[in-house]
Design a protein around this motif. Sequence first.
Motif, PDB file in Angstrom:
ATOM      1  N   ARG A   1      58.939  16.985  11.376  1.00 46.92           N
ATOM      2  CA  ARG A   1      60.086  17.651  11.748  1.00 46.92           C
ATOM      3  C   ARG A   1      59.797  19.212  11.194  1.00 46.92           C
ATOM      4  O   ARG A   1      60.601  19.570  10.513  1.00 46.92           O
ATOM      5  CB  ARG A   1      61.380  17.208  11.043  1.00 46.92           C
ATOM      6  CG  ARG A   1      61.617  15.719  11.929  1.00 46.92           C
ATOM      7  CD  ARG A   1      62.916  15.421  11.391  1.00 46.92           C
ATOM      8  NE  ARG A   1      64.140  15.944  11.588  1.00 46.92           N
ATOM      9  CZ  ARG A   1      65.233  15.648  10.964  1.00 46.92           C
ATOM     10  NH1 ARG A   1      65.460  14.824   9.932  1.00 46.92           N
ATOM     11  NH2 ARG A   1      66.122  16.488  11.297  1.00 46.92           N
TER      12      ARG A   1
ATOM     13  N   GLU B   1      63.404  26.531  13.057  1.00 44.82           N
ATOM     14  CA  GLU B   1      64.575  26.081  13.456  1.00 44.82           C
ATOM     15  C   GLU B   1      65.216  25.298  12.347  1.00 44.82           C
ATOM     16  O   GLU B   1      66.308  25.381  11.638  1.00 44.82           O
ATOM     17  CB  GLU B   1      65.067  25.736  14.653  1.00 44.82           C
ATOM     18  CG  GLU B   1      64.815  26.426  15.889  1.00 44.82           C
ATOM     19  CD  GLU B   1      63.370  26.888  16.310  1.00 44.82           C
ATOM     20  OE1 GLU B   1      62.546  25.997  15.782  1.00 44.82           O
ATOM     21  OE2 GLU B   1      63.212  27.787  17.161  1.00 44.82           O
ATOM     22  N   ARG B   2      64.165  24.177  12.139  1.00 45.40           N
ATOM     23  CA  ARG B   2      64.642  23.210  10.891  1.00 45.40           C
ATOM     24  C   ARG B   2      64.551  24.275   9.529  1.00 45.40           C
ATOM     25  O   ARG B   2      65.331  23.788   8.765  1.00 45.40           O
ATOM     26  CB  ARG B   2      63.288  22.232  11.045  1.00 45.40           C
ATOM     27  CG  ARG B   2      63.364  21.339   9.683  1.00 45.40           C
ATOM     28  CD  ARG B   2      64.460  20.415   9.805  1.00 45.40           C
ATOM     29  NE  ARG B   2      64.489  19.408   8.827  1.00 45.40           N
ATOM     30  CZ  ARG B   2      65.363  18.453   8.515  1.00 45.40           C
ATOM     31  NH1 ARG B   2      66.627  18.348   9.201  1.00 45.40           N
ATOM     32  NH2 ARG B   2      65.106  17.587   7.649  1.00 45.40           N
TER      33      ARG B   2
ATOM     34  N   GLU C   1      65.548  27.235   9.125  1.00 45.01           N
ATOM     35  CA  GLU C   1      66.756  27.880   8.994  1.00 45.01           C
ATOM     36  C   GLU C   1      68.042  26.806   8.613  1.00 45.01           C
ATOM     37  O   GLU C   1      68.776  27.093   7.946  1.00 45.01           O
ATOM     38  CB  GLU C   1      66.911  28.611  10.302  1.00 45.01           C
ATOM     39  CG  GLU C   1      68.418  29.394  10.534  1.00 45.01           C
ATOM     40  CD  GLU C   1      68.205  30.575   9.521  1.00 45.01           C
ATOM     41  OE1 GLU C   1      69.259  31.195   8.797  1.00 45.01           O
ATOM     42  OE2 GLU C   1      67.156  31.350   9.378  1.00 45.01           O
ATOM     43  N   SER C   2      67.918  25.589   9.355  1.00 47.67           N
ATOM     44  CA  SER C   2      68.910  24.659   8.967  1.00 47.67           C
ATOM     45  C   SER C   2      68.746  24.231   7.372  1.00 47.67           C
ATOM     46  O   SER C   2      69.937  24.102   7.035  1.00 47.67           O
ATOM     47  CB  SER C   2      68.481  23.373   9.972  1.00 47.67           C
ATOM     48  OG  SER C   2      69.482  22.247   9.532  1.00 47.67           O
ATOM     49  N   MET C   3      67.732  24.049   6.870  1.00 46.32           N
ATOM     50  CA  MET C   3      67.368  23.806   5.634  1.00 46.32           C
ATOM     51  C   MET C   3      67.982  24.787   4.631  1.00 46.32           C
ATOM     52  O   MET C   3      68.593  24.521   3.738  1.00 46.32           O
ATOM     53  CB  MET C   3      66.124  23.300   5.265  1.00 46.32           C
ATOM     54  CG  MET C   3      65.484  22.006   6.068  1.00 46.32           C
ATOM     55  SD  MET C   3      66.668  20.501   5.961  1.00 46.32           S
ATOM     56  CE  MET C   3      66.722  20.060   4.132  1.00 46.32           C
ATOM     57  N   LYS C   4      67.746  25.871   4.991  1.00 43.04           N
ATOM     58  CA  LYS C   4      68.390  27.137   4.399  1.00 43.04           C
ATOM     59  C   LYS C   4      69.837  26.831   4.083  1.00 43.04           C
ATOM     60  O   LYS C   4      70.584  26.974   3.163  1.00 43.04           O
ATOM     61  CB  LYS C   4      67.780  28.419   4.747  1.00 43.04           C
ATOM     62  CG  LYS C   4      68.216  29.544   4.193  1.00 43.04           C
ATOM     63  CD  LYS C   4      68.053  30.855   4.767  1.00 43.04           C
ATOM     64  CE  LYS C   4      68.814  32.078   4.623  1.00 43.04           C
ATOM     65  NZ  LYS C   4      68.666  33.349   5.531  1.00 43.04           N
ATOM     66  N   ASN C   5      70.459  26.839   5.469  1.00 41.41           N
ATOM     67  CA  ASN C   5      71.875  26.759   5.365  1.00 41.41           C
ATOM     68  C   ASN C   5      72.432  25.467   4.464  1.00 41.41           C
ATOM     69  O   ASN C   5      73.564  25.750   3.950  1.00 41.41           O
ATOM     70  CB  ASN C   5      72.278  26.748   6.893  1.00 41.41           C
ATOM     71  CG  ASN C   5      71.991  27.905   7.668  1.00 41.41           C
ATOM     72  OD1 ASN C   5      71.940  29.038   7.071  1.00 41.41           O
ATOM     73  ND2 ASN C   5      71.987  27.827   8.975  1.00 41.41           N
ATOM     74  N   TYR C   6      71.728  24.352   4.723  1.00 42.74           N
ATOM     75  CA  TYR C   6      72.053  23.225   3.793  1.00 42.74           C
ATOM     76  C   TYR C   6      72.189  23.602   2.365  1.00 42.74           C
ATOM     77  O   TYR C   6      73.273  23.306   1.964  1.00 42.74           O
ATOM     78  CB  TYR C   6      70.955  22.399   4.216  1.00 42.74           C
ATOM     79  CG  TYR C   6      71.187  20.765   3.297  1.00 42.74           C
ATOM     80  CD1 TYR C   6      72.097  20.027   3.913  1.00 42.74           C
ATOM     81  CD2 TYR C   6      70.503  20.711   2.313  1.00 42.74           C
ATOM     82  CE1 TYR C   6      72.451  18.672   2.983  1.00 42.74           C
ATOM     83  CE2 TYR C   6      70.524  19.706   1.497  1.00 42.74           C
ATOM     84  CZ  TYR C   6      71.528  18.385   2.035  1.00 42.74           C
ATOM     85  OH  TYR C   6      71.521  17.520   1.149  1.00 42.74           O
TER      86      TYR C   6
ATOM     87  N   TYR D   1      74.601  26.233   1.401  1.00 47.78           N
ATOM     88  CA  TYR D   1      76.174  25.722   1.534  1.00 47.78           C
ATOM     89  C   TYR D   1      76.323  24.799   0.417  1.00 47.78           C
ATOM     90  O   TYR D   1      77.354  24.965  -0.716  1.00 47.78           O
ATOM     91  CB  TYR D   1      76.118  25.177   2.691  1.00 47.78           C
ATOM     92  CG  TYR D   1      77.799  24.817   2.874  1.00 47.78           C
ATOM     93  CD1 TYR D   1      78.807  25.624   3.150  1.00 47.78           C
ATOM     94  CD2 TYR D   1      77.909  23.141   2.975  1.00 47.78           C
ATOM     95  CE1 TYR D   1      80.264  25.232   3.387  1.00 47.78           C
ATOM     96  CE2 TYR D   1      79.440  22.989   3.017  1.00 47.78           C
ATOM     97  CZ  TYR D   1      80.258  23.686   3.341  1.00 47.78           C
ATOM     98  OH  TYR D   1      81.605  23.405   3.435  1.00 47.78           O
TER      99      TYR D   1
ATOM    100  N   GLY E   1      81.074  26.127  12.412  1.00 46.84           N
ATOM    101  CA  GLY E   1      80.855  24.591  12.434  1.00 46.84           C
ATOM    102  C   GLY E   1      82.211  23.737  12.791  1.00 46.84           C
ATOM    103  O   GLY E   1      83.203  24.476  13.012  1.00 46.84           O
TER     104      GLY E   1
END
Length: 240
Positions: A112, A116-117, A119-124, A127, A168
């Motif tokens: 994975r 895109e992944r 960026e998703s982990m950065k947001n995770y 947050y 979200g």
Amino acid sequence: MIKHLLTAVLLLSASTMISQTITATELLDKAIAYHDPDGSWSSLQEKLVIKLSYPDGRERLSEVKIDIPGQYFSLTSQSDDVTIEQTLNKETCTLKLNGSTDISAEDKEKHRISCERAESMKNYYLYLYGLPMKLKDKGTQLSPVVETKTFKGKQYKVLKVTYDETVGKDTWYFYFDPSTYAMEVYQFYHDESKNDGEYILLSGIEEVSNMKIPKVREWYYNKDDKFLGTDTLIRSEPLK
């Protein structure tokens, strides 16, 4: 005499109720004052070392580098003999598998690995480790009513949070100690009517750039209390 006494008791009760009333914004401000008294979050430049432990005994060690003013994020995860590095430096995305940027399509799918992944982990990470400060972000909708709930035998002041559609779709609840305003639980639902989603128990404190960041997070399903895993903030240090 009894009439005057009853009147005094009623007035005292009303006064106590008024003094205990707190708005959602006030509760959030008090929680942020506890967790980030110096307003350090927006200037964070720190490395976090986090261990994720699964119920089956597996573990994963992650090194997270966050430079908010520099718009830099890096996540290096190690599990068994696989090391994955994902870096976002402003608009530049760099991906590595075991130290190499030459990653086959098969390995990208298997592990994975994608921008895109990343960026998703950065947001995770921004947050979860930026809470409750992140609840000031644009697009966050605080319910005006502060609820009092008992969770796992303890009473909390609770904020209900939803988001603009562009931000979200989940519904979140944040549980704060009523005397210190420390955040001790949070919970989210994709569809609250189905009791899906998860709740996370927070314990311990790690001092990070003068902020009080929860050290241990234990994850559970809402529907059956099934334990999902624990992530522990082992240590932190300023970025060099």
